[in-house]
Design a protein around this motif. Structure first.
Motif, PDB file in Angstrom:
ATOM      1  N   ALA A 292       0.747  -1.291   0.094  1.00 40.66           N
ATOM      2  CA  ALA A 292       0.105   0.077  -0.090  1.00 40.66           C
ATOM      3  C   ALA A 292       0.844   1.482  -0.123  1.00 40.66           C
ATOM      4  O   ALA A 292       1.897   1.269   0.463  1.00 40.66           O
ATOM      5  CB  ALA A 292      -0.754   0.115   1.267  1.00 40.66           C
ATOM      6  N   ASP A 293       0.497   2.351  -0.636  1.00 43.18           N
ATOM      7  CA  ASP A 293       0.985   3.522  -0.559  1.00 43.18           C
ATOM      8  C   ASP A 293       0.197   4.729  -0.405  1.00 43.18           C
ATOM      9  O   ASP A 293      -1.063   4.671  -0.444  1.00 43.18           O
ATOM     10  CB  ASP A 293       1.858   3.584  -1.737  1.00 43.18           C
ATOM     11  N   GLU A 294       0.755   5.917  -0.027  1.00 43.67           N
ATOM     12  CA  GLU A 294       0.273   7.068   0.198  1.00 43.67           C
ATOM     13  C   GLU A 294       0.242   7.919  -0.940  1.00 43.67           C
ATOM     14  O   GLU A 294       0.704   9.233  -0.693  1.00 43.67           O
ATOM     15  CB  GLU A 294       0.190   7.886   1.409  1.00 43.67           C
ATOM     16  N   ASP A 300      -9.928   7.261 -12.553  1.00 40.23           N
ATOM     17  CA  ASP A 300     -10.756   6.386 -12.806  1.00 40.23           C
ATOM     18  C   ASP A 300     -10.666   5.763 -14.321  1.00 40.23           C
ATOM     19  O   ASP A 300     -10.693   4.554 -14.753  1.00 40.23           O
ATOM     20  CB  ASP A 300     -12.143   6.824 -12.824  1.00 40.23           C
ATOM     21  N   GLU A 301     -10.325   6.903 -15.256  1.00 40.28           N
ATOM     22  CA  GLU A 301      -9.881   6.346 -16.588  1.00 40.28           C
ATOM     23  C   GLU A 301      -8.698   5.488 -16.648  1.00 40.28           C
ATOM     24  O   GLU A 301      -8.705   4.473 -17.550  1.00 40.28           O
ATOM     25  CB  GLU A 301      -9.748   7.831 -17.127  1.00 40.28           C
ATOM     26  N   GLN A 302      -7.966   5.658 -15.913  1.00 38.95           N
ATOM     27  CA  GLN A 302      -6.505   4.825 -15.997  1.00 38.95           C
ATOM     28  C   GLN A 302      -6.700   3.518 -15.512  1.00 38.95           C
ATOM     29  O   GLN A 302      -5.808   2.408 -15.700  1.00 38.95           O
ATOM     30  CB  GLN A 302      -5.390   5.640 -15.503  1.00 38.95           C
ATOM     31  N   LEU A 337      -4.300 -10.849  -8.464  1.00 40.00           N
ATOM     32  CA  LEU A 337      -3.753  -9.559  -8.027  1.00 40.00           C
ATOM     33  C   LEU A 337      -5.161  -8.486  -8.459  1.00 40.00           C
ATOM     34  O   LEU A 337      -5.293  -8.178  -9.514  1.00 40.00           O
ATOM     35  CB  LEU A 337      -2.608  -9.254  -9.147  1.00 40.00           C
ATOM     36  N   THR A 338      -5.338  -7.664  -7.361  1.00 41.19           N
ATOM     37  CA  THR A 338      -6.316  -6.629  -7.461  1.00 41.19           C
ATOM     38  C   THR A 338      -5.798  -5.441  -6.906  1.00 41.19           C
ATOM     39  O   THR A 338      -4.531  -5.550  -6.135  1.00 41.19           O
ATOM     40  CB  THR A 338      -7.559  -7.146  -6.731  1.00 41.19           C
ATOM     41  N   PHE A 339      -6.457  -4.264  -7.174  1.00 38.50           N
ATOM     42  CA  PHE A 339      -6.026  -3.078  -6.510  1.00 38.50           C
ATOM     43  C   PHE A 339      -7.362  -2.340  -6.307  1.00 38.50           C
ATOM     44  O   PHE A 339      -8.170  -2.258  -6.761  1.00 38.50           O
ATOM     45  CB  PHE A 339      -5.029  -2.325  -7.500  1.00 38.50           C
ATOM     46  N   GLU A 340      -6.993  -1.541  -5.040  1.00 40.89           N
ATOM     47  CA  GLU A 340      -7.724  -0.143  -5.076  1.00 40.89           C
ATOM     48  C   GLU A 340      -7.289   0.926  -4.872  1.00 40.89           C
ATOM     49  O   GLU A 340      -6.071   1.039  -4.230  1.00 40.89           O
ATOM     50  CB  GLU A 340      -8.810  -0.276  -3.534  1.00 40.89           C
ATOM     51  N   GLY A 346      -3.599   7.527  -2.346  1.00 39.45           N
ATOM     52  CA  GLY A 346      -3.055   6.284  -2.509  1.00 39.45           C
ATOM     53  C   GLY A 346      -3.569   4.837  -3.015  1.00 39.45           C
ATOM     54  O   GLY A 346      -4.902   4.997  -3.471  1.00 39.45           O
ATOM     55  N   THR A 347      -2.861   3.932  -3.158  1.00 39.51           N
ATOM     56  CA  THR A 347      -3.126   2.770  -3.758  1.00 39.51           C
ATOM     57  C   THR A 347      -2.989   1.554  -2.841  1.00 39.51           C
ATOM     58  O   THR A 347      -1.761   1.387  -2.179  1.00 39.51           O
ATOM     59  CB  THR A 347      -2.409   2.863  -5.193  1.00 39.51           C
ATOM     60  N   ILE A 348      -3.516   0.507  -2.967  1.00 39.38           N
ATOM     61  CA  ILE A 348      -3.164  -0.638  -2.462  1.00 39.38           C
ATOM     62  C   ILE A 348      -3.508  -1.777  -3.404  1.00 39.38           C
ATOM     63  O   ILE A 348      -4.409  -1.723  -4.040  1.00 39.38           O
ATOM     64  CB  ILE A 348      -3.938  -1.069  -1.247  1.00 39.38           C
TER      65      ILE A 348
END
Ligand code: ADP
Ligand code: MG
Length: 367
Positions: A292-294, A300-302, A337-340, A346-348
């Motif tokens: 996870a990062d900050e 959304d488009e990407q 492998l998924t992400f939010e 940030g992203t996880i």
């Protein structure tokens, strides 16, 4: 008497069958009042039966859908022809929590004691669509694979020669300008060689070298590898392994490459002073490994494109890290492998894999 019993049995059996099927059955009368809402409808739409039965259908329908639907019902009552009867239609439907999902819907009309009822039979297509996308993706990759294998083979040898000669010349040169140009040639050759290696990883059929892996130990190694780099950029790296030992079965080197890719991306997305965390946590029979990062987050488009080969927003990026990583993870059975991601928050990225039960480890218990 016998006939009545048979009839009763038939109705009871049918009622149970409709109640227990995977398709949502939603029946309304001609005033749009819901009179039947089966178990699958509760699951798919997220509403309890009590919240819907006896109320207007607009409780579960988005306003635009609702308008079309009212028009169709009115048209049928007037003409006796419902053009969607017997046809499957794909629509975007809405769950109680606002989530929009692809669904297949077909209609049937029935009449009882002079009243007309409309039944919509709805199938949630979320998983089917995801499966189709995965299949289409692997077909695309297989077709590209052949071409890439030939091209990388053709490029690799001359590239090695260019690099070799440049190195040789730079040792013989005394002219500073010439040396610095040769240094650029060598750097670029190395970059292209790395690109070819990534391409090979992405497109060539690979066999996994599967072993039992202590996932906390593996993530710990990744933590040690990225910590120095991150700290020199003033990024804080946290490592929070699950308190229990967790064993998975997989290709250690390839999974390490995935984790390094994810950590590298996290570092690149985060501004100095920001935090990156690496963690594992057991979720029943699975383990979730999260990076996870900050950082900057993803538009959304990407979001739809980030797993596509060559999609990059970075100057000098290859856009291959995530596509290679996704292939590696999904080559492992039942693994994803998924992400939010939230813009500016940030992203996880999460790898989910089945836990391998061993005698000494994995005492986390069943769900
Ligand atoms: P590259 O790193 O070479 O650009 P990747 O496949 O690793 O290729 O990533 C593709 C793109 O996905 C990146 O260019 C970036 O836009 C986006 N991305 C990946 N990870 C993150 C992250 N942690 N935060 C924000 N954006 C990310
Ligand atoms: Mg990357």
């Amino acid at each position: 008497m016998r006939d009545r019993d048979d009839e009763r049995r038939r109705i009871a059996v049918l009622e149970k069958a409709v109640e227990n099927t995977n398709e949502a059955f939603v029946t309304i009368d001609s005033h749009h009042q819901v009179i039947f809402f089966n178990k699958a409808a509760e699951k798919i739409f997220g509403f309890k039966r009590e919240e819907v039965v006896g109320r207007d259908l607009n409780v579960i329908m988005a306003p635009s859908c609702n308008r079309n639907h009212r028009d169709a019902v009115a048209r049928y009552l007037k003409t006796g022809v419902l053009h969607r009867i017997g046809h499957d239609t794909e629509i975007m439907a809405t769950r109680k929590n606002g989530e929009i999902f692809p669904a297949n819907i077909s209609f049937s009309v029935s009449e009882f004691e002079g009243v007309i009822y409309f039944t919509g039979i709805v199938r949630d297509l979320t998983e089917t669509k995801a499966l189709h996308e995965r299949i289409a993706r692997s077909e695309r990759l297989a077709a590209l694979g052949q071409a890439v294998a030939e091209i990388t083979h053709e490029i690799k040898n001359p590239l090695m020669m260019i690099g070799g000669f440049a190195r040789q010349l730079s040792r013989e040169m005394i002219n500073d300008k010439a040396i610095s140009k040769l240094t650029i040639i060598m750097k670029e050759v190395t970059r292209l060689e790395n690109l070819l290696n990534e391409l090979r990883d992405l497109y060539l059929p690979k066999t996994l070298d599967k072993k039992e892996i202590d996932i906390n130990a593996l993530l710990g190694e990744v933590y040690e590898l990225v910590r120095g780099d991150c700290e020199s950029k003033n990024l804080h790296v946290m490592f929070s392994p699950d308190s229990e030992k967790i064993v998975v079965t997989g290709d250690r080197e390839k999974l390490k490459q995935v984790l390094l890719n994810l950590a590298k991306n996290a570092g690149e997305a985060t501004m100095p002073g920001g935090k990156i965390s690496l963690s594992t946590s057991r979720k029943g029979r699975k383990v979730e490994i999260a990076v996870a990062d900050e950082g900057s987050g993803i538009d959304d488009e990407q979001k739809e494109k980030i797993f596509d080969p060559f999609f990059t927003t970075k100057k000098g990026g290859t856009g291959l890290g995530l596509s290679v990583s996704k292939c590696i993870v999904e080559d492992h059975p039942e693994s994803t492998l998924t992400f939010e991601s939230q813009k500016e928050k940030g992203t996880i990225f999460k790898i989910t894999m089945p836990v391998t039960e061993t005698n000494e480890g994995n005492k986390g218990g069943l769900p």
